[in-house]
Design an enzyme around this catalytic site. Structure first.
Site, PDB file in Angstrom:
ATOM      1  N   TYR A 178      91.321  70.470  46.129  1.00  0.00           N
ATOM      2  CA  TYR A 178      90.205  69.502  46.156  1.00  0.00           C
ATOM      3  C   TYR A 178      90.123  68.776  47.507  1.00  0.00           C
ATOM      4  O   TYR A 178      89.142  68.094  47.790  1.00  0.00           O
ATOM      5  CB  TYR A 178      90.335  68.436  45.049  1.00  0.00           C
ATOM      6  CG  TYR A 178      90.325  68.942  43.626  1.00  0.00           C
ATOM      7  CD1 TYR A 178      90.000  70.257  43.315  1.00  0.00           C
ATOM      8  CD2 TYR A 178      90.643  68.099  42.564  1.00  0.00           C
ATOM      9  CE1 TYR A 178      90.011  70.708  41.997  1.00  0.00           C
ATOM     10  CE2 TYR A 178      90.644  68.541  41.251  1.00  0.00           C
ATOM     11  CZ  TYR A 178      90.338  69.847  40.978  1.00  0.00           C
ATOM     12  OH  TYR A 178      90.350  70.283  39.675  1.00  0.00           O
ATOM     13  N   LEU A 192      81.892  67.618  30.146  1.00  0.00           N
ATOM     14  CA  LEU A 192      80.479  67.245  30.137  1.00  0.00           C
ATOM     15  C   LEU A 192      79.551  68.431  30.386  1.00  0.00           C
ATOM     16  O   LEU A 192      78.347  68.236  30.580  1.00  0.00           O
ATOM     17  CB  LEU A 192      80.233  66.129  31.160  1.00  0.00           C
ATOM     18  CG  LEU A 192      81.118  64.881  30.976  1.00  0.00           C
ATOM     19  CD1 LEU A 192      80.767  63.813  32.006  1.00  0.00           C
ATOM     20  CD2 LEU A 192      80.984  64.315  29.566  1.00  0.00           C
ATOM     21  N   SER A 203      83.308  61.009  37.697  1.00  0.00           N
ATOM     22  CA  SER A 203      82.043  60.408  38.105  1.00  0.00           C
ATOM     23  C   SER A 203      82.277  59.597  39.364  1.00  0.00           C
ATOM     24  O   SER A 203      83.387  59.114  39.601  1.00  0.00           O
ATOM     25  CB  SER A 203      81.481  59.492  37.009  1.00  0.00           C
ATOM     26  OG  SER A 203      80.257  58.929  37.459  1.00  0.00           O
ATOM     27  N   ARG A 243      79.094  54.792  35.084  1.00  0.00           N
ATOM     28  CA  ARG A 243      79.500  55.945  34.270  1.00  0.00           C
ATOM     29  C   ARG A 243      81.020  56.009  34.111  1.00  0.00           C
ATOM     30  O   ARG A 243      81.522  56.424  33.076  1.00  0.00           O
ATOM     31  CB  ARG A 243      78.998  57.237  34.905  1.00  0.00           C
ATOM     32  CG  ARG A 243      77.511  57.438  34.753  1.00  0.00           C
ATOM     33  CD  ARG A 243      77.096  58.637  35.574  1.00  0.00           C
ATOM     34  NE  ARG A 243      75.729  59.021  35.310  1.00  0.00           N
ATOM     35  CZ  ARG A 243      75.128  60.038  35.927  1.00  0.00           C
ATOM     36  NH1 ARG A 243      75.781  60.744  36.832  1.00  0.00           N
ATOM     37  NH2 ARG A 243      73.888  60.342  35.642  1.00  0.00           N
ATOM     38  N   ASN A 260      82.530  56.304  30.475  1.00  0.00           N
ATOM     39  CA  ASN A 260      83.301  57.487  30.069  1.00  0.00           C
ATOM     40  C   ASN A 260      84.685  57.141  29.510  1.00  0.00           C
ATOM     41  O   ASN A 260      85.320  57.975  28.868  1.00  0.00           O
ATOM     42  CB  ASN A 260      83.457  58.453  31.249  1.00  0.00           C
ATOM     43  CG  ASN A 260      82.130  59.043  31.703  1.00  0.00           C
ATOM     44  OD1 ASN A 260      81.144  58.985  30.978  1.00  0.00           O
ATOM     45  ND2 ASN A 260      82.092  59.604  32.906  1.00  0.00           N
TER      46      ASN A 260
END
Ligand code: NDP
Length: 310
Positions: free
Chosen positions: A55, A204, A265, A270, A274
């Protein structure tokens, strides 16, 4: 000063090692954005952060984690997961060996600015020739304390059996794409009976609201496009019924199934939403309706499901 929450909901994955049920996903968050996003997540009560070598945001994640430690959290209040990129001969990236796997965690720790992580995973079963050696390295890394728990990601039952057949200990967790459209019942059953915790990613995916938006290419398929254009997704109907968002319905489903989740997110609102999964519960009728929505394999990996690889 950051508040030490009373024990957050968790799943015990190994002798007293408690994995917080709600973790913060960081895939597609840049290194520059990561510190701010992870800080927002910690402020919202998240105590697990999921990153990976691939990442390229471990440094940013580490800045936020260390800032939280400096602001009063203890190291054992936070749970940090990172993942070994195992190499991929198909992309021309050589498979990591035992030695380079050991070195990879050292490099991740350096970028994170931590002495140890809580969970280290092999990101995917992409390297048949070296998988067992990589796993042996993770077992040894757990012994040294550089990681408290070890696991795999995107591994099928056959991939796990390969490790066990080599006489090695079982993984503590398998992080897999799990949501109403990809329920992987047989694999989950195997993980449960083998004592391996399933961790759900890309919860999601069936959301009807965002996958069709510009720039949201992760896990986008024609099917999702169609769902987003449908008049009323079943998740939107359930969301109205419980007075929550569709995202909360999808995440609550996973939590009710006993899976840890990793919503990602970059929006503080959010991020808070979440994590708010414990003030309502899906009733039996809705759980049964969702059980009937399984469509098979996942969609998160653009090149196809890595679990089907040899
Ligand atoms: P998620 O299922 O968490 O979905 C993230 C997307 O949903 C983002 O585009 C986000 O946009 C949007 N979103 C988040 N919350 C809401 C909300 N409440 N309402 C509407 N839209 C929302 O996807 P990921 O694929 O990122 O999976 C989660 C995490 O799992 C990853 O970040 C990573 O840590 C891990 N993972 C692991 C993999 C593996 O191979 N081991 C593969 C894939 C993921 P925005 O940011 O704009 O809010």
């Amino acid at each position: 000063m950051i508040e030490k929450l009373s024990p957050t909901p968790h799943i015990t994955i190994r002798d007293g090692i408690r994995l917080p049920t709600v973790g913060f996903g960081t895939y597609l968050i840049s290194d520059e954005e990561a510190a701010q996003a992870v800080t927002a997540a910690i402020d919202a009560g998240y105590r697990h952060v999921d990153t990976a070598e691939v990442y390229q945001n471990e440094a940013g994640v580490g800045r936020a984690v260390n800032a939280a430690l400096n602001a009063g959290l203890g190291r054992d209040d936070l749970f940090v997961t990172t993942k070994l990129f195992p190499g991929n001969p198909d992309w021309g990236v050589p498979a990591k060996t035992y030695e380079t796997t050991i070195a990879s965690l050292e490099s991740s720790l350096e970028r994170l600015g931590l002495d140890y992580v809580d969970l280290y995973l092999i990101h995917a079963p992409l390297t048949p020739a070296e998988r067992v050696n990589q796993w042996r390295a993770l077992v040894d890394l757990r012994e040294t304390g550089k990681t408290r728990a070890i696991g795999v990601s995107n591994f099928s039952q056959a991939h796990i059996q390969e490790l066990l057949a080599a006489g090695l200990p079982r993984p503590d967790a398998d992080q897999i794409e799990l949501h109403p459209w990809s329920q992987k019942l047989e694999l989950v059953d195997y993980l449960r009976t083998t004592g391996i915790a399933p961790i759900a990613y890309s919860s999601l995916v069936p959301l009807s609201t965002w996958r069709a938006e510009e720039g949201q290419d992760s896990a986008k398929t024609a099917e999702m496009q169609a769902a987003s254009e449908a008049a009323d997704s079943p998740f939107a109907v359930m969301a109205r019924k419980y007075g929550v968002s569709e995202a909360q319905v999808l995440l609550r489903w996973a939590v009710q199934k006993g899976y840890a989740v990793l919503p990602k997110s970059t929006s503080p609102e959010r991020i808070r939403e979440n994590a708010d999964l414990f003030s309502f519960a899906l009733d039996d009728e809705d759980m049964a309706a969702i059980a009937a929505m399984d469509r098979g394999t996942g969609v998160a990996w653009p090149t196809g499901d890595p679990m089907t690889g040899a």
